[in-house]
Write an enzyme that holds these catalytic residues in place. Structure first.
Site, PDB file in Angstrom:
ATOM      1  N   ASP A  88       0.810  -1.216   0.000  1.00 21.35           N
ATOM      2  CA  ASP A  88       0.000   0.000   0.000  1.00 21.35           C
ATOM      3  C   ASP A  88       0.849   1.275   0.000  1.00 21.35           C
ATOM      4  O   ASP A  88       0.796   2.084   0.941  1.00 21.35           O
ATOM      5  CB  ASP A  88      -0.949   0.006   1.213  1.00 21.35           C
ATOM      6  CG  ASP A  88      -1.833  -1.226   1.257  1.00 21.35           C
ATOM      7  OD1 ASP A  88      -2.196  -1.720   0.183  1.00 21.35           O
ATOM      8  OD2 ASP A  88      -2.145  -1.700   2.368  1.00 21.35           O
ATOM      9  N   GLU A 262     -12.908  -0.822  -6.769  1.00 23.65           N
ATOM     10  CA  GLU A 262     -12.847  -1.772  -5.652  1.00 23.65           C
ATOM     11  C   GLU A 262     -12.394  -1.076  -4.367  1.00 23.65           C
ATOM     12  O   GLU A 262     -13.085  -1.102  -3.369  1.00 23.65           O
ATOM     13  CB  GLU A 262     -11.864  -2.903  -5.995  1.00 23.65           C
ATOM     14  CG  GLU A 262     -11.720  -3.967  -4.916  1.00 23.65           C
ATOM     15  CD  GLU A 262     -12.923  -4.879  -4.824  1.00 23.65           C
ATOM     16  OE1 GLU A 262     -13.684  -4.958  -5.803  1.00 23.65           O
ATOM     17  OE2 GLU A 262     -13.114  -5.505  -3.763  1.00 23.65           O
ATOM     18  N   GLU A 381      23.472   6.920   5.629  1.00 26.28           N
ATOM     19  CA  GLU A 381      22.956   5.919   6.548  1.00 26.28           C
ATOM     20  C   GLU A 381      23.195   4.520   5.981  1.00 26.28           C
ATOM     21  O   GLU A 381      22.998   4.295   4.788  1.00 26.28           O
ATOM     22  CB  GLU A 381      21.455   6.134   6.787  1.00 26.28           C
ATOM     23  CG  GLU A 381      21.120   7.479   7.406  1.00 26.28           C
ATOM     24  CD  GLU A 381      21.829   7.694   8.733  1.00 26.28           C
ATOM     25  OE1 GLU A 381      21.897   6.754   9.539  1.00 26.28           O
ATOM     26  OE2 GLU A 381      22.329   8.809   8.950  1.00 26.28           O
ATOM     27  N   GLU A 383      21.385   2.129   6.370  1.00 27.21           N
ATOM     28  CA  GLU A 383      20.080   1.608   5.957  1.00 27.21           C
ATOM     29  C   GLU A 383      19.553   2.310   4.711  1.00 27.21           C
ATOM     30  O   GLU A 383      18.365   2.237   4.407  1.00 27.21           O
ATOM     31  CB  GLU A 383      19.078   1.692   7.112  1.00 27.21           C
ATOM     32  CG  GLU A 383      18.741   3.099   7.588  1.00 27.21           C
ATOM     33  CD  GLU A 383      19.722   3.662   8.622  1.00 27.21           C
ATOM     34  OE1 GLU A 383      20.818   3.117   8.752  1.00 27.21           O
ATOM     35  OE2 GLU A 383      19.371   4.669   9.272  1.00 27.21           O
TER      36      GLU A 383
HETATM   37  O1  FUB Z   1      -3.255  -3.852   2.878  1.00 26.38           O
HETATM   38  C1  FUB Z   1      -4.566  -4.089   3.333  1.00 26.38           C
HETATM   39  C2  FUB Z   1      -5.535  -3.780   2.245  1.00 26.38           C
HETATM   40  O2  FUB Z   1      -5.227  -4.518   1.079  1.00 26.38           O
HETATM   41  C3  FUB Z   1      -5.529  -2.359   1.774  1.00 26.38           C
HETATM   42  O3  FUB Z   1      -6.212  -1.498   2.651  1.00 26.38           O
HETATM   43  C4  FUB Z   1      -6.129  -2.496   0.434  1.00 26.38           C
HETATM   44  O4  FUB Z   1      -5.949  -1.387  -0.401  1.00 26.38           O
HETATM   45  C5  FUB Z   1      -5.422  -3.722  -0.078  1.00 26.38           C
HETATM   46  O5  FUB Z   1      -4.167  -3.401  -0.607  1.00 26.38           O
END
Ligand code: FUB
Length: 652
Positions: A88, A262, A381, A383
């Site tokens: 995400d 979606e 860094e 990392e």
């Molecule tokens: O990562 C958890 C859920 O899965 C997210 O809120 C959605 O967008 C999907 O990626």
């Protein structure tokens, strides 16, 4: 730990061969033919009553869709994070860097088991610095679980991070808002309760040119509210955006969801056009988009941005313009052990079509090209990583993160390192509770040309830090730099930061005591009082503070007269933190030649704050006529007299 090439066992309980990660069920179903999966999806679809039950269906599907790992062969730099599974992506451009806010899939997850959010940043799109986890479900006292897809935005000196998480008292998904004065946190709950709650997820936030901010979110609906300028309250009611097929495309086979929308909306404005890029048609999702002439529609469906690809049945968009390029962030299941619940964030560069439409973008393992190069003569860094094998990160006692769980043969690749012509030595900040090991410096491959080897001793603790130095030979030009860690068995040592050194005047740092670790040595003040500061540091144990300023030009100074070359281009980097207020800071060079002083601005004036460190960086050509009699490097403010601190400065 999801690095592709590691072996053996260390003190990390997750360290295991990723090929062993699949459960017997996952292994058994990894090759279920696509037509059978489609039938399963059709059967599962009507069961989707709400988001939560949908997740249950997805659990079944994910087990059936579980993927095999990618063999451990040499590869390019997508996904961009390899130390943990991430999902995400929500990129934010701020002060010349891209800050990337992500979710975090736990190792071995068989559901969306997500407890915290993570922050990363990059100035070049390929080397990403790990800033750890400044926000988790536990930050919200009212939340019980699910650190799902959010987005952060900057306004009025603060960063606001909107996230979906489950409200303990209602059991429903709600949107919380966290706030910080720094892009890397720490973040706190801004209001102590959900900002909005309707059981739906995935907030995206957008501020229009007239200052009106909007928060959008949803699955299965798409709603918005108008945020007030405080960004933590709203006016008016929650409004649903009509999900018409004209606006969001046509989905077949799901009476409950007639459009493609979606989840995961990403709303932004570009060239007068409003874009809504979203995850479409679960499952597997693709990324589609719609446009509108206003922030709330009416929307027109424009087609596919990224087709269904890879082994994650979800995808999630994040779109930015940075440094003249356009970038599309997404997630997939491309790391070893990866899949629908063990996802990884990746990025592609793209060009909008002339009419503003978005071209079809495919997932690659190459990723985006590097913007510029990485400067090895300023403290970097450990990392900050383009690709790694076998290592992990953890919070460092010296601030920020460090690389750890290093075993023999592990490595970190840093891409496009501009050595120029004169790297002479290498410093690294290291710690070891065992007997240490070696850091080998290789160019262009983990077994490429060896230009230096630093021995790391035992220091008596994993957070007991010391600086080691070793000579460097043959590091010229620009190369990918591989830190290959070698030693005996078990966990060897940790690394907090590193820096190359070169000859002054020909590419190395012209500033004496640029890391401020030698107190005030080399530095002066053009008014006000200078002190060595241990209370807040960017790196190491000391920063340099100036207080009692009575004019904006009162700043920290250093004489560089003897070190300058006429007509040469110099790059400046310095980290600044105000002691109060949010002044605009800048680095300036005062050049005196033939009795005349000219002031050359070395970096753009950049807003700094007291909550964290901000990097000033810029490149400028220094030239003069006649005889040079003085050159002074300043850090000052464009206006105001707030005290400030500087750390890790370079001018080269
Ligand atoms: O990562 C958890 C859920 O899965 C997210 O809120 C959605 O967008 C999907 O990626």
């Amino acid at each position: 730990m999801v690095s592709p090439f590691f072996s053996g066992s260390g003190r990390n309980r997750f360290r295991q061969d990723p090929r062993d990660r699949r459960t017997p069920l996952q292994t058994a179903v990894a090759h279920v033919p696509a037509p059978i999966l489609k039938v399963i999806m059709k059967v599962a679809s009507p069961l989707r009553l709400d988001v939560i039950s949908r997740r249950g269906v997805l659990l079944v599907m994910a087990l059936l869709c579980a993927v095999t790992m990618i063999p451990g062969t040499a590869r390019a730099d997508n996904p961009i994070i390899q130390t943990i599974y991430t999902a995400d992506p929500a990129p934010l451009v701020y002060n010349g860097r891209v800050y990337l806010y992500t979710g975090h899939d736990e190792d071995g997850s068989t559901y969306f088991t997500m407890k915290d959010w993570r922050v990363w940043s990059s100035a070049d799109m390929v080397n990403w610095t790990d800033h750890g986890s400044p926000l988790s479900v536990a930050t919200f006292s009212w939340a019980k679980s699910d650190a799902w897809a959010g987005q952060a935005i900057y306004r009025n000196g603060k960063f606001y991070w909107y996230v979906p998480t489950t409200n303990r008292s209602t059991g429903r998904m709600a949107i919380g808002v966290a706030v910080s004065t720094s892009p890397t946190g720490p973040f706190t709950d801004a209001i102590g309760h959900p900002l909005v709650e309707n059981g739906e997820i995935d907030p995206t936030v957008f501020i229009d040119d007239n200052g009106q901010a909007y928060l959008y979110w949803g699955n299965p609906h798409l709603s918005y509210v108008k945020l007030n300028t405080d960004m933590i309250s709203y006016s008016g009611s929650v409004t649903q955006i009509p999900l018409t097929t004209a606006g969001f495309g046509t989905r077949t086979g799901d009476a409950n969801r007639p459009t493609l929308f979606e989840e995961g909306p990403w709303v932004y404005k570009r060239g007068g056009l409003y874009y809504n890029v979203f995850a479409a048609k679960c499952c597997s999702e693709f990324i589609g988009y719609s446009t509108a002439t206003g922030p709330t529609g009416p929307w027109t469906y424009r087609g596919t941005v990224m087709p269904t690809q890879g082994s994650s049945f979800t995808n999630h968009p994040g779109v930015i313009d940075f440094n003249g390029g356009s970038y599309f962030f997404y997630h997939n299941g491309a790391l070893p052990g990866g899949g629908g619940y063990t996802r990884s964030v990746a990025v592609e560069k793209f060009n909008y079509n002339a009419d503003g439409t978005i071209p079809t973008i495919n997932m690659t393992t190459t990723g985006a090209p590097q913007v510029g190069t990485l400067n090895p003569y300023v403290r970097q860094e450990a990392e900050t990583v383009a690709w790694e094998s076998g290592v992990e990160t953890e919070p460092s006692s010296e601030g920020g993160m460090n690389v750890g769980w290093i075993e023999n043969g592990d490595y970190v690749k840093v891409k496009g390192v501009a050595f120029g012509s004169d790297a002479t030595s290498f410093n690294a900040r290291v710690a070891s509770a065992t007997s240490g090991g070696r850091i080998e410096l290789h160019l262009d491959g983990v077994n490429g040309a060896l230009v230096g080897t630093c021995t790391v001793p035992g220091t008596g603790g994993w957070q007991t830090w010391t600086t080691v130095t070793c000579p460097v030979n043959g590091a010229t030009g620009t190369h990918d730099l591989y830190f290959k860690y070698t030693g005996g068995s078990g966990t060897l040592f940790n690394v907090n930061w590193w820096q190359f050194n070169g000859g002054t005047g020909t590419g190395g740092n012209l500033l004496t005591n640029g890391d401020m670790e030698s107190g005030t040595t080399g530095w002066g003040a053009s008014g006000g009082t200078l002190s060595s500061d241990t209370s807040a540091v960017h790196g190491g144990a000391r920063a340099l503070s100036i207080t009692g300023r009575t004019a904006s030009w009162n700043g920290t100074t250093q004489d560089v007269t003897a070190k300058l070359t006429n007509g040469k281009s110099y790059t400046t980097s310095v980290w600044v933190r105000s002691q109060s207020g949010t002044p605009s800071a800048k680095a300036t060079l005062a050049v005196t030649a033939n009795g005349t002083t000219n002031y050359l601005q070395l970096t753009p004036a950049t807003t700094v704050n007291s909550g964290g460190w901000t990097q000033l960086t810029g490149t400028a050509t220094v030239s003069w006529s006649g005889t040079l009699t003085g050159a002074t490097f300043y850090v000052e403010t464009a206006a105001g007299t707030d005290g400030f601190s500087i750390d890790d400065a370079s001018f080269q």
